[in-house]
Scaffold this motif. Structure first.
Motif, PDB file in Angstrom:
ATOM      1  N   MET A 113       0.819  -1.216   0.000  1.00 39.14           N
ATOM      2  CA  MET A 113       0.000   0.000   0.000  1.00 39.14           C
ATOM      3  C   MET A 113       0.850   1.262   0.000  1.00 39.14           C
ATOM      4  O   MET A 113       1.817   1.373   0.761  1.00 39.14           O
ATOM      5  N   PRO A 114       0.505   2.230  -0.846  1.00 35.05           N
ATOM      6  CA  PRO A 114       1.284   3.471  -0.893  1.00 35.05           C
ATOM      7  C   PRO A 114       1.167   4.250   0.414  1.00 35.05           C
ATOM      8  O   PRO A 114       0.064   4.513   0.898  1.00 35.05           O
ATOM      9  N   GLY A 115       2.324   4.547   1.009  1.00 37.56           N
ATOM     10  CA  GLY A 115       2.343   5.329   2.244  1.00 37.56           C
ATOM     11  C   GLY A 115       2.640   4.538   3.493  1.00 37.56           C
ATOM     12  O   GLY A 115       2.741   5.122   4.578  1.00 37.56           O
TER      13      GLY A 115
ATOM     14  N   ALA B 149      -6.919   6.708  -3.605  1.00 36.81           N
ATOM     15  CA  ALA B 149      -7.945   5.813  -4.141  1.00 36.81           C
ATOM     16  C   ALA B 149      -7.563   4.356  -3.927  1.00 36.81           C
ATOM     17  O   ALA B 149      -8.407   3.522  -3.561  1.00 36.81           O
ATOM     18  N   GLN B 150      -6.279   4.047  -4.137  1.00 36.22           N
ATOM     19  CA  GLN B 150      -5.811   2.671  -3.944  1.00 36.22           C
ATOM     20  C   GLN B 150      -5.993   2.228  -2.491  1.00 36.22           C
ATOM     21  O   GLN B 150      -6.407   1.092  -2.222  1.00 36.22           O
ATOM     22  N   CYS B 151      -5.728   3.107  -1.567  1.00 37.24           N
ATOM     23  CA  CYS B 151      -5.862   2.779  -0.142  1.00 37.24           C
ATOM     24  C   CYS B 151      -7.315   2.577   0.250  1.00 37.24           C
ATOM     25  O   CYS B 151      -7.668   1.590   0.917  1.00 37.24           O
ATOM     26  N   PHE B 152      -8.186   3.499  -0.151  1.00 34.60           N
ATOM     27  CA  PHE B 152      -9.599   3.361   0.184  1.00 34.60           C
ATOM     28  C   PHE B 152     -10.189   2.080  -0.414  1.00 34.60           C
ATOM     29  O   PHE B 152     -10.951   1.363   0.255  1.00 34.60           O
ATOM     30  N   LEU B 153      -9.828   1.771  -1.674  1.00 31.39           N
ATOM     31  CA  LEU B 153     -10.370   0.566  -2.303  1.00 31.39           C
ATOM     32  C   LEU B 153      -9.855  -0.691  -1.614  1.00 31.39           C
ATOM     33  O   LEU B 153     -10.585  -1.681  -1.486  1.00 31.39           O
ATOM     34  N   THR B 154      -8.622  -0.663  -1.130  1.00 26.63           N
ATOM     35  CA  THR B 154      -8.090  -1.805  -0.384  1.00 26.63           C
ATOM     36  C   THR B 154      -8.934  -2.094   0.851  1.00 26.63           C
ATOM     37  O   THR B 154      -9.233  -3.242   1.164  1.00 26.63           O
TER      38      THR B 154
ATOM     39  N   GLY C 210      -8.156   5.805 -10.412  1.00 26.98           N
ATOM     40  CA  GLY C 210      -6.827   5.206 -10.591  1.00 26.98           C
ATOM     41  C   GLY C 210      -6.512   4.016  -9.727  1.00 26.98           C
ATOM     42  O   GLY C 210      -5.426   3.437  -9.840  1.00 26.98           O
ATOM     43  N   ALA C 211      -7.427   3.598  -8.831  1.00 27.08           N
ATOM     44  CA  ALA C 211      -7.171   2.417  -8.000  1.00 27.08           C
ATOM     45  C   ALA C 211      -7.156   1.163  -8.874  1.00 27.08           C
ATOM     46  O   ALA C 211      -7.947   1.032  -9.806  1.00 27.08           O
ATOM     47  N   LYS C 212      -6.256   0.238  -8.569  1.00 25.53           N
ATOM     48  CA  LYS C 212      -6.069  -0.982  -9.359  1.00 25.53           C
ATOM     49  C   LYS C 212      -6.631  -2.177  -8.584  1.00 25.53           C
ATOM     50  O   LYS C 212      -5.988  -2.704  -7.676  1.00 25.53           O
TER      51      LYS C 212
ATOM     52  N   THR D 148      -6.237  -7.286  -5.119  1.00 24.62           N
ATOM     53  CA  THR D 148      -6.623  -8.672  -4.864  1.00 24.62           C
ATOM     54  C   THR D 148      -5.434  -9.609  -4.944  1.00 24.62           C
ATOM     55  O   THR D 148      -5.337 -10.576  -4.177  1.00 24.62           O
ATOM     56  N   GLN D 149      -4.512  -9.321  -5.854  1.00 27.81           N
ATOM     57  CA  GLN D 149      -3.309 -10.158  -5.965  1.00 27.81           C
ATOM     58  C   GLN D 149      -2.487 -10.118  -4.683  1.00 27.81           C
ATOM     59  O   GLN D 149      -1.983 -11.144  -4.220  1.00 27.81           O
ATOM     60  N   ASN D 150      -2.356  -8.939  -4.098  1.00 32.48           N
ATOM     61  CA  ASN D 150      -1.529  -8.786  -2.901  1.00 32.48           C
ATOM     62  C   ASN D 150      -2.227  -9.230  -1.621  1.00 32.48           C
ATOM     63  O   ASN D 150      -1.575  -9.720  -0.703  1.00 32.48           O
TER      64      ASN D 150
END
Length: 323
Positions: free
Chosen positions: A63-65, A153-158, A187-189, A194-196
């Motif tokens: 996760m970024p950050g 966005a990536q963090c919230f979606l995680t 921009g969330a992937k 899910t892979q991680n």
């Protein structure tokens, strides 16, 4: 924006130095909510620090950050904070001893979705019907009009993905699906998350899960399908507490077990207790957890028994309280 959102926005806009806190139970939701807000506030020009009482689990290192998260309790002493925000923490017990150490008594904002939350903050954005604390936090950020970059966005979606077990749990609802769509557009992937978080398990962890699967049995006391993991199991296979990931195991058992109303994974902890992770598709396991001093959601809960161990006698497993 509703009244609570307006209160939170006024506090955030008026603060210069902000302390963000995770829950002591480290999972994708508390980390995703916290780091998502970190990126939002940094982009808004705020001076932000992040504290967590426990170390990061391996499956969330992507996760970024994560590198900004502090674990030194001195943050409560040397920081002159105008505002504190905590995420996905149902009771706020772990940091209450730290508050008197602070040089300034700052207001506390709580973002959460546990129905057992007693509303211990100055302002409490608690939505028990929400699928995760991450989508509770995201809705505030969106309605408040803050800029959101792809890291946020990536963090919230995680947080949303992990707390809904990739949209497969009973708490999955329209609101969290809409939030996921919006975050992907920012921009969330989804596949990377899910892979991680779900697609990557070390071989020793898989072997530990194999041991747990062999011990599956119906337990009359709990009226649930139960399995046990001991310290000896973990030491023999070289699996740490974070790598054991009993939440993921209980989620998997809940999805795969047929004809069972509830599943429970019991695991001996390093500090001499027994932790329980409960899941159900049909009944409230929160009430069962509360009976043993725990809590959680209707279909996902947990409890802890202090000074206890798991023992086997004549092919039967028991929780043994240590005098």
């Amino acid at each position: 924006m509703n009244f609570l959102h307006k209160q939170v926005k006024d506090l955030v806009d008026g603060a210069c130095r902000i302390l963000l806190l995770t829950d002591e139970r480290i999972d994708g939701d508390t980390i995703g909510s916290t780091l998502g807000m970190y990126h939002v506030l940094r982009q808004a020009g705020k001076d932000v620090r992040v504290y967590s009482p426990k170390s990061m689990v391996d499956t969330l290192q992507f996760m970024p950050g994560v590198e900004v998260i502090e674990r030194d309790e001195l943050v409560f002493i040397d920081g002159e904070f105008d505002l504190i925000i905590i995420f996905d923490c149902s009771d706020g017990q772990y940091f209450k001893d730290h508050l008197p150490k602070m040089n300034r008594q700052a207001p506390l904002i709580v973002f959460d979705h546990h129905h057992t939350n007693p509303r211990y903050g100055t302002v409490n954005v608690v939505e028990p019907e929400a699928a995760s604390s991450a989508d509770v936090t995201w809705r505030f950020v969106k309605l408040a009009g803050y800029l959101v970059n792809k890291d946020a966005a990536q963090c919230f979606l995680t947080g949303i993905i992990t707390d809904t077990n990739i949209f497969s749990t009973s708490n999955t609802n329209e609101a969290c699906l809409i939030a996921a769509k919006e975050l992907v557009s920012l921009g969330a992937k989804l596949n990377y998350i899910t892979q991680n978080t779900f697609g990557s398990r070390p071989v020793p962890t898989l072997k530990l899960w194999g041991v747990a699967l062999e011990r599956l049995h119906y337990n009359q006391e709990f009226d649930a399908l139960v399995t046990m993991i001991t310290r000896k199991d973990m030491e023999r296979l070289g699996v740490g507490d974070e790598e054991a990931d009993t939440k993921a195991l209980s989620n998997m058992l809940n999805l795969l077990s047929e004809g069972q109303d509830a599943v429970m994974v019991l695991r001996e902890s390093k500090d001499g207790g027994v932790n329980a992770s409960l899941r159900s598709q049909n009944r409230s396991v929160a009430r069962l957890a509360e009976k043993y001093g725990g809590g959680g959601h209707e279909k996902a809960a947990g409890f802890r028994i202090e000074n206890a161990r798991l023992i086997e006698k004549d092919g039967q497993w028991f929780i043994d309280k240590v005098a």
